[in-house]
Design an enzyme around this catalytic site. Sequence first.
Site, short mmCIF file in Angstrom:
data_model
loop_
_atom_site.label_atom_id
_atom_site.label_comp_id
_atom_site.label_asym_id
_atom_site.label_seq_id
_atom_site.Cartn_x
_atom_site.Cartn_y
_atom_site.Cartn_z
N TYR A 120 -2.24 -0.35 10.55
CA TYR A 120 -2.29 -0.75 9.14
C TYR A 120 -1.00 -0.38 8.42
CZ TYR A 120 -3.83 -1.10 4.31
OH TYR A 120 -3.93 -1.43 2.97
N SER A 161 0.85 -1.20 0.00
CA SER A 161 0.00 0.00 0.00
C SER A 161 0.88 1.23 0.00
CB SER A 161 -0.89 0.00 1.25
OG SER A 161 -1.58 1.22 1.39
#
Length: 262
Positions: A155, A142
């Site tokens: 995250y 990501s």
Amino acid sequence: MNDFLKDKTVLITGASNGLGAEMARQVAQQGAHTILTARRTEKLADLAADIEMKFDVSSRYFKMDMTDFAEIEQVAEQLGDTKVDVLVNCAGFGIFEEAVTTDFDTVERMFDTNVLGLMRLTQLILPRMIERKSGHIINIASQAGKIATPKSSAYSATKFAVLGYSNALRMEVKPDNINVTTVNPGPIATSFFDIADKSGNYLDNVGFLVLKPEKVAAKIVAIMGKGRREINLPFLMNIISRTYQVMPRVIEFFGKGSFEKK
């Protein structure tokens, strides 16, 4: 078209919906056989049946919870000598919450899913790739693994870990002719945000940056079998994350408003 994929086998985790499901359809369209895994087998069954009907390739599916390492090992054992040409580690989830209030059980489950499960499956698939001196591992990371923002501490930490693991792995398996690619997208319009964003406003707030899963999948499928190091999307976020590496304080100062749209 990616001619490499004809009659190859692609294993995709997190394939029940979103980006994983879209990649499965696109590789099958180009002649690849698919192995699909996720926690929800009813969706996998429908997807596998649809793939076989439309594209005349085989599609197998397995229930696999990335937090259940015994289940991962069981699936790997069931695969036996199946030749996996491309492994796509796509399963993952996140939540937008401040570090101090994030439930720690959720943090553990996030690391198990996004990092440790990915590592364990890769470890089980790799030996046969090494024996054949061929293979491609694609890890969906990501932009959050490039630049951390508020309310994404856990995250972001998992995605930083995926990038570190992938970068080291790439060097280890290069002599065995195995490619390792990391994919670093910004926000994708998928059900990921049903869990991640409790407010339901994030995608609207960053609308011009939101990616379509079909577009991201197409870029990933196009590089399968090739020695591409990274895919970074969208272009603007890639520029910002690159700048952050050399001027973090500047980006944090001027990007404060955007970072706090969660």
